[in-house]
Design a protein around this motif. Structure first.
Motif, PDB file in Angstrom:
ATOM      1  N   SER A   1       0.813  -1.337  -0.135  1.00  0.00           N
ATOM      2  CA  SER A   1      -0.079  -0.070   0.107  1.00  0.00           C
ATOM      3  C   SER A   1       1.008   1.383  -0.001  1.00  0.00           C
TER       4      SER A   1
ATOM      5  N   GLN B   1      -9.240  -0.131  -0.235  1.00  0.00           N
ATOM      6  CA  GLN B   1      -9.653  -1.327   0.349  1.00  0.00           C
ATOM      7  C   GLN B   1     -11.145  -1.477   0.879  1.00  0.00           C
TER       8      GLN B   1
ATOM      9  N   ASP C   1      -6.060  -0.835  -4.419  1.00  0.00           N
ATOM     10  CA  ASP C   1      -5.514  -1.256  -3.089  1.00  0.00           C
ATOM     11  C   ASP C   1      -6.334  -2.497  -2.619  1.00  0.00           C
ATOM     12  N   GLU C   2      -6.093  -3.651  -2.863  1.00  0.00           N
ATOM     13  CA  GLU C   2      -6.842  -4.858  -2.215  1.00  0.00           C
ATOM     14  C   GLU C   2      -8.378  -4.579  -2.673  1.00  0.00           C
TER      15      GLU C   2
HETATM   16 MG   LIG Z   1      -2.350  -2.767   2.509  1.00  0.00          MG
END
Ligand SMILES: [Mg+2]
Ligand SMILES: Nc1ncnc2c1ncn2[C@@H]1O[C@H](COP(=O)(O)OP(=O)(O)O)[C@@H](O)[C@H]1O
Lengths: 258, 297
Positions: free
Chosen positions: A52, A100, A180-181
């Motif tokens: 990240s 995320q 990010d994810e």
């Molecule tokens: Mg992360």
């Protein structure tokens, strides 16, 4: 006319010698890699390895953190994004990010998607409506959302909220999309939908996705970067990383032994 | 074996004392509610006769307040409370919002940690001090600068506007702080400026908390008595301008209760009934907006 050499294409984003410190803690160690247009690049690695952090460097979302120090160079189309002449707003317009956890604003669906164009100065309602429709359609949400554009976005399911975040980003017409994810909070069906969508969006954008889900990286990416404890261990074609890794640490990680 | 028995015994003792504490707390809570109920009943019993004698409508819409002749119209006081409350909000709310936004979004966290408690301390200053400052500074200033007696709607509004700052700042600050950072990140990542993020995402997200802050500030402004008496002039006339003297509902009660008897006394209680109803409506509104916020999240 000279014959063209089959050379590596010009990288869209290039990272060189990137070191990043949170106070005393060094989170990125001499990271260097290039991301190419119209490709999906996956960044994998165990939790806390700096994925990240690296991603957030690419649109300077780390800038505000107290005690942070960043060394090295990141270029977008060859020009240094940490350079003194870089306009932060233009950078973030060009390099957008999906987080995320879906973070739709507590506004209507329409206002969420129209947010980006509005902050960049577009006021004309007809134009905004057009952009909203096109953006929602591009993430496959138009059918579900068209009759409830004025309903609160928080009323959507988690998966659809993440799609809305993507639509909100597409609406500002970025060049690079950082994810990010994006699917880690989602159910398997929404996850697949996001992956299909990346393949679709790849035609127009440079896509960089952080994931700790190796199947996802293997399925949905062209190139894969493997990170460990702030270092870039190996970077290459996704197939090569997963079938024929050069580094023993990569091999142990992709086979689930790390 | 033995140890187990000991533990069980301890458990029983804990449960017994717990039930005792529960009873005491229930009793305390009930008596507090009982006292409130008694006050309510007391005010209504005291006030209803005057309202009934005068008639509800003449009581609330009558322009003449002449206790000596048993004429009781509280319209000037209702308008007075309205004027100074609206004035206080017009002055206090924009200042408070600016301050809350500054503390929550602009100031370095360390600065906010120092300034916020300092502002909350302002709420502890006795209201007579605010009134006194208004009397010695504001009233002469208004008289010299704008004319009129100085004791005025304007003076009351400024004093009340300052008095509601701590309440409104502190609650709007909390509302802004409660907005998840994910919204800030999401907005900045789309290329929004900090100010766009504040005005287009954070303020709407904190809207109901800010509304609750404003309503609580309004309640404080309507209920304040001492400071207003000192700077308002207290004439029983509907004010025609910001520079006219004004009497509020609370001032009416406080100024005359000391010597009132009979129907006059009942009419003051009646003023209290109207005030009570207004404040009740405001609290219902406040809890409605705060619970709506709970649902939206
Ligand atoms: Mg992360
Ligand atoms: N804001 C921050 N302040 C201090 N340390 C941080 C911060 N963000 C991340 N870190 C640390 O940097 C390292 C990398 O974090 P991160 O990039 O979030 O990892 P990943 O995304 O791979 O899980 C971790 O050790 C984490 O604790």
């Amino acid at each position: 006319m000279a014959t063209r050499q089959p050379i590596e294409p010009q990288p869209k984003v290039e990272v060189k010698g990137l070191n990043l410190y949170y106070g005393q803690h060094q989170a990125l160690k001499d990271v260097g890699l290039a991301f190419y247009a119209n490709q999906v690049t996956a960044i994998i690695g165990p939790s806390g390895c700096g994925k990240s952090t690296l991603l957030r460097c690419l649109n300077r979302m780390n800038d505000g953190i107290a005690g942070i120090r960043i060394e090295g160079k990141i270029a977008l189309d060859g020009s240094d994004i940490y350079g003194r002449r870089q306009d932060l707003i233009q950078l973030r317009k060009a390099v957008g990010m999906v987080f995320q956890r879906p973070n739709v604003f507590p506004l209507s669906i329409f206002d969420n998607v129209a947010y980006g164009p509005r902050v960049h100065g577009l006021k004309n309602h007809a134009r905004l409506a057009e952009i909203v429709e096109r953006s929602l359609a591009s993430v496959g949400l138009w059918g579900e959302a068209r009759d409830r554009l004025n309903a609160p976005a928080l009323g959507l399911s988690l998966g659809n909220r993440q799609l809305l975040c993507l639509a909100r980003l597409v609406a500002v017409e970025p060049e690079v999309i950082l994810l990010d994810e994006p699917a880690s909070a989602l159910d398997p069906i929404s996850t697949l939908r996001i992956e299909e969508l990346m393949r679709e969006l790849q035609k127009e954008y440079t896509i960089i996705i952080v994931t700790h889900n190796m199947q996802q990286a293997a399925r949905a990416s062209d190139r894969t970067a493997f990170m460990l404890a702030g270092e870039l261990v190996e970077y290459g074609e996704t197939r090569q990383i997963f079938t024929n890794p050069r580094d023993s640490r990569t091999e142990r990680y992709v086979t689930g032994k790390l | 074996m033995k140890q187990e028995g000991h533990v069980a015994g301890g458990g029983r003792r804990v449960r017994l004392s717990e039930r005792g504490v529960e009873r005491v707390l229930t009793a305390v809570a009930l008596s507090a509610i009982g006292v409130l109920a008694l006050i309510t009943v007391f005010i209504f019993i005291g006030g209803i006769p005057a309202i009934a004698r005068t008639g509800f409508w003449p009581f609330v819409s009558g322009h003449k307040w002449a206790p000596g002749r048993d004429v009781f119209g509280i319209f000037p006081m209702i308008m007075g409370s309205l004027w100074v409350t609206v004035g206080a909000l017009a002055i206090g709310v924009p200042l408070s919002l600016a301050c809350a936004i500054f503390l929550s979004e602009v100031a370095p966290p360390r600065t906010a940690r120092v300034i916020k408690p300092a502002i909350e301390l302002l709420a502890g200053i006795p209201s007579v001090i605010y009134g006194f400052m208004g009397l010695v500074i504001l009233v002469p200033l208004i008289r010299n600068r704008f004319g009129g007696p100085g004791f005025s709607v304007l003076a009351s509004s400024v004093v009340l506007g300052i008095m509601i700052l701590p309440t409104v700042i502190s609650i709007s600050y909390d509302a802004l702080k409660a907005v998840p950072d994910a919204y800030r990140d999401g907005s900045l990542a789309l290329g929004a400026t900090r100010w766009q993020t504040i005005s287009m995402v954070l303020l709407p997200a904190a809207r109901s908390g800010i509304l609750a802050a404003v309503i609580l500030g309004m309640g404080r402004a309507i209920g304040e008595t001492m400071a207003v008496i000192m700077v308002a002039g207290n004439a029983t006339k509907v004010p025609g301008s910001l520079l006219d003297p004004v009497r509020t509902l609370t001032s009416n009660i406080a100024l005359e209760m000391g010597y009132a008897a009979g129907m006059h006394r009942a009419a003051l209680f009646g003023t209290g009934v109207i005030l009570f109803v207004i404040i009740m409506l405001l609290s219902v509104l406040a809890s409605y907006t705060t619970s709506a916020r709970g649902k939206a999240r």
